[in-house]
Write a protein that holds these residues in place. Structure first.
Motif, mmCIF file in Angstrom:
data_model
loop_
_atom_site.group_PDB
_atom_site.id
_atom_site.type_symbol
_atom_site.label_atom_id
_atom_site.label_comp_id
_atom_site.label_asym_id
_atom_site.label_seq_id
_atom_site.Cartn_x
_atom_site.Cartn_y
_atom_site.Cartn_z
ATOM 1 N N LEU A 117 0.682 -1.379 0.129
ATOM 2 C CA LEU A 117 0.015 0.022 0.080
ATOM 3 C C LEU A 117 0.745 1.322 0.089
ATOM 4 N N GLU A 118 1.757 1.158 0.911
ATOM 5 C CA GLU A 118 2.767 2.358 1.028
ATOM 6 C C GLU A 118 3.328 2.419 -0.401
ATOM 7 N N LEU A 119 3.874 1.418 -0.747
ATOM 8 C CA LEU A 119 4.770 1.358 -2.035
ATOM 9 C C LEU A 119 3.994 1.961 -3.266
ATOM 10 N N CYS A 120 2.666 1.767 -3.171
ATOM 11 C CA CYS A 120 1.850 2.336 -4.219
ATOM 12 C C CYS A 120 1.687 3.529 -4.172
ATOM 13 N N LYS A 121 1.543 4.319 -2.742
ATOM 14 C CA LYS A 121 1.129 5.519 -2.541
ATOM 15 C C LYS A 121 2.430 6.440 -2.897
ATOM 16 N N SER A 122 3.566 5.978 -2.526
ATOM 17 C CA SER A 122 4.906 6.705 -2.698
ATOM 18 C C SER A 122 5.424 6.699 -4.170
ATOM 19 N N LYS A 123 4.842 5.663 -4.849
ATOM 20 C CA LYS A 123 5.464 5.586 -6.377
ATOM 21 C C LYS A 123 5.257 6.866 -7.111
ATOM 22 N N PRO A 124 6.475 7.392 -7.643
ATOM 23 C CA PRO A 124 6.128 8.553 -8.734
ATOM 24 C C PRO A 124 5.182 8.128 -9.971
ATOM 25 N N HIS A 125 4.887 9.102 -10.723
ATOM 26 C CA HIS A 125 4.233 8.454 -11.852
ATOM 27 C C HIS A 125 5.009 8.179 -13.200
ATOM 28 N N GLU A 126 6.210 8.347 -12.873
ATOM 29 C CA GLU A 126 7.241 7.932 -13.905
ATOM 30 C C GLU A 126 7.655 6.684 -13.884
ATOM 31 N N ILE A 127 7.325 6.085 -12.693
ATOM 32 C CA ILE A 127 7.825 4.548 -12.509
ATOM 33 C C ILE A 127 6.470 3.860 -12.430
ATOM 34 N N LEU A 167 15.358 7.289 -9.844
ATOM 35 C CA LEU A 167 15.332 5.794 -9.095
ATOM 36 C C LEU A 167 16.182 6.231 -7.844
ATOM 37 N N GLU A 168 17.256 7.042 -7.708
ATOM 38 C CA GLU A 168 18.132 7.332 -6.842
ATOM 39 C C GLU A 168 17.292 7.731 -5.707
ATOM 40 N N SER A 169 16.533 8.977 -5.918
ATOM 41 C CA SER A 169 15.598 9.652 -5.061
ATOM 42 C C SER A 169 14.492 8.462 -4.492
ATOM 43 N N TYR A 170 14.097 7.783 -5.362
ATOM 44 C CA TYR A 170 12.973 6.746 -5.095
ATOM 45 C C TYR A 170 13.475 5.510 -3.912
ATOM 46 N N LYS A 171 14.733 5.241 -4.055
ATOM 47 C CA LYS A 171 15.601 4.130 -3.396
ATOM 48 C C LYS A 171 15.369 4.976 -1.941
ATOM 49 N N THR A 172 16.041 6.108 -1.735
ATOM 50 C CA THR A 172 16.064 6.837 -0.640
ATOM 51 C C THR A 172 14.653 6.917 0.316
ATOM 52 N N PHE A 190 18.889 -1.335 -3.258
ATOM 53 C CA PHE A 190 19.821 -0.916 -4.461
ATOM 54 C C PHE A 190 19.061 -1.210 -5.476
ATOM 55 N N TYR A 191 19.573 -0.692 -6.522
ATOM 56 C CA TYR A 191 18.941 -1.072 -7.958
ATOM 57 C C TYR A 191 19.697 -1.214 -9.112
#
Lengths: 215, 347
Positions: A117-127, A167-172, A190-191
């Motif tokens: 749930l949190e993953l989906c909420k935090s996901k940027p729309h580019e990903i 991706l870098e900012s999304y990792k954080t 890591f990605y």
């Protein structure tokens, strides 16, 4: 050495003042009859031994045949049951594996539904996510899942549109999620960018994010 | 096993010496250093008056299963004849002896088993192409039927004889061996006492010097004793001869008178012929209870009975006499024949 010389050599030397008055034919007959008795006795003993050996061999053979028949009957009787039991065993093993997988899933140290749930909420729309896999590494032989001492690994496969720096900012951002708060300190994120996966026309890049926790 | 031991030359041998009056048993073992050890010594009485049997039942029981034993027997019909061969007879070879036997001694080869020996060497004369007859020949024999009957008696109790010898010749050999040992060169009068008749011959310098027609035997003595003492039967008379005769010297001399007279004539004839005085007397076939007969005949004939020093004889032949209580048994003249056969076998 001629025959006469040999005969005289072999014949006993005459003893003076000694005449043997034996009727040798009687003695020879007696010795022959005693030899006959010995031969007959030996043959009799041999026959008894042979009969004994063949009797015991036959007895052993019969015993073996009876045992073989018993085993054969037992096998005939139990083959169907055995096959049935083998099928049950296979079903059981399959079910056990399935249960273990499920248990592994539910026994993750994190609340997977909350994480998603949190993953989906935090996901940027580019990903965009394609696959999310979570697995728990534990000793397959342990019957009870020990949550505290388990390692887990969450793999997120997806596509990033445009600049991959996002991706870098999304990792954080991922490490800040509440669902993994308890494990934050031991968690690595890591990605990887998969090779030849950049779609030049659409400006999309395939990626894989690994979220690893080691106990 | 017996066949194997005989093939390997066993050092243990059983000897059975039987006469009309007694039976002697001995087992002889040749030990290390060629010493002889005598064991299982036994002396059993044999009844000379029974008919259709040679040995008493207890003796037969005792010798049962004595395989390969050297047996010495005394058939009633045994005989020893001596003849000086003429050149004509000698030229015919051994075949020339057959008519001699028939004409001079009335001995038939069909009914008798006869062996011819050199009277001086004792070697048997065999029928072969190279046989050269000696000057003096002795014919030793017995009735075929009787020796066969005796052998069958032995065989019936599974006593298979290795040799079947005559006690007369075995004992005579023993006397010759002993006189040679103690260096007695004078002639010895040898009487082979038997039931029906007694053989008389003279031994001198290790050979048979002369043989004479038989004289009275035990039956004659029994008959004379029975008359002299008015005894009811032969059996009781024989018992009287065994047990009480030593006390009755008068009867003793009466019953041996005829026998002594015959022997005396032979002695005189011998002494005239050879100029050799007969110095010693030996009577074979007497049980210890009949030993008085030697003393009696010796006294009448004025000849010393030959005394055998058994210790000297046994020691010469390396007989181990230590630790054997029964060795004291071997002090009777009846053992001479047995010992002679033993020494001859193990020589």
């Amino acid at each position: 050495m001629n025959l006469q010389l040999l005969k005289s050599y072999l014949s006993p030397k005459p003893r003076p003042w000694e005449i043997d008055f034996r009727d040798k034919s009687i003695v020879i007959n007696s010795q022959l009859s005693s030899i006959k008795i010995y031969v007959l006795a030996a043959m009799g003993i041999l026959t008894v031994i042979l009969i004994g050996v063949s009797f015991f061999t036959e007895l052993d053979h019969k015993r073996q045949a009876t045992r073989f028949n018993e085993i054969k009957t037992f096998l005939d009787k139990n083959t169907t049951l055995h096959q049935q039991m083998m099928r049950h065993n296979k079903d059981f093993v399959d079910t056990r594996n399935r249960v273990r997988t499920l248990l592994n899933a539910y026994a993750l140290p994190i609340d997977l539904s909350e994480f998603l749930l949190e993953l989906c909420k935090s996901k940027p729309h580019e990903i965009r996510f394609n696959t999310i896999a979570a697995n728990c590494q534990s000793d397959p032989n342990t019957k009870v899942v020990d949550v505290a001492h388990k390692s887990f690994n969450i793999q997120i496969y997806g596509i990033v549109k445009g600049d991959i720096a996002i991706l870098e900012s999304y990792k954080t951002q991922l490490l800040q999620l509440k669902a993994i708060d308890a494990f934050k300190n031991n968690c690595k994120c890591f990605y990887n960018l998969e090779k030849n996966t950049v779609d030049q026309q659409a400006d999309e890049t395939r990626f894989q994010i690994n979220l690893q926790y080691s106990a | 096993m017996d066949v194997l031991s005989s093939f390997l030359g066993s050092k243990k041998q059983k000897f059975i010496y039987t006469s009309e009056t007694s039976c002697l048993l001995a087992t002889v073992t040749k030990e290390k250093k060629s010493t002889l050890s005598l064991s299982d010594l036994e002396e059993l009485a044999n009844n000379p008056l029974k008919e259709n049997a040679y040995l008493d039942a207890p003796i037969l029981k005792k010798i049962t299963k004595s395989k390969n034993a050297i047996c010495m027997v005394a058939p009633l019909s045994r005989f020893i004849y001596k003849a000086k061969l003429e050149a004509k007879t000698k030229s015919k070879g051994i075949q020339g002896l057959i008519p001699l036997l028939k004409e001079r001694f009335n001995a038939d080869l069909k009914t008798n088993q006869i062996a011819a020996i050199d009277a001086y060497t004792g070697i048997e004369i065999k029928d072969s192409a190279n046989t050269v007859l000696p000057d003096h020949v002795c014919f030793i024999g017995t009735q075929k039927q009787e020796i066969k009957m005796i052998q069958n008696e032995f065989m019936d109790c599974q006593c298979i004889p290795k040799k079947l010898l005559l006690t007369t010749l075995t004992t005579a050999k023993g006397i010759m061996d002993y006189t040679k040992l103690v260096k007695i060169t004078q002639p010895v009068l040898f009487i082979d006492f038997s039931v029906n008749q007694s053989l008389v011959f003279v031994l001198c310098n290790n050979h048979i010097e002369a043989a004479y027609p038989p004289v009275h035997g035990l039956k004659s003595l029994i008959s004379l004793t029975r008359k002299a003492c008015s005894l009811p039967d032969d059996v009781s008379t024989y018992k009287y001869l065994l047990q009480s005769m030593t006390e009755d010297t008068q009867v003793m001399e009466t019953i041996t008178q005829r026998m002594c007279a015959d022997i005396k004539s032979y002695i005189d004839f011998f002494e005239v012929q050879t100029s050799l005085p007969i110095e010693f007397l030996f009577i074979n076939g007497l049980s210890p209870q009949l030993a008085w007969l030697t003393q009696c005949i010796g006294k009448v004939l004025e000849i010393k009975p030959l005394q055998i020093d058994f210790n000297t004889w046994l020691q010469t032949h390396k007989v181990n006499t230590q630790g054997n209580e029964k060795m004291t048994q071997i002090s009777q003249p009846s053992w001479i024949g047995m010992l002679s056969a033993v020494f001859n076998y193990f020589r």
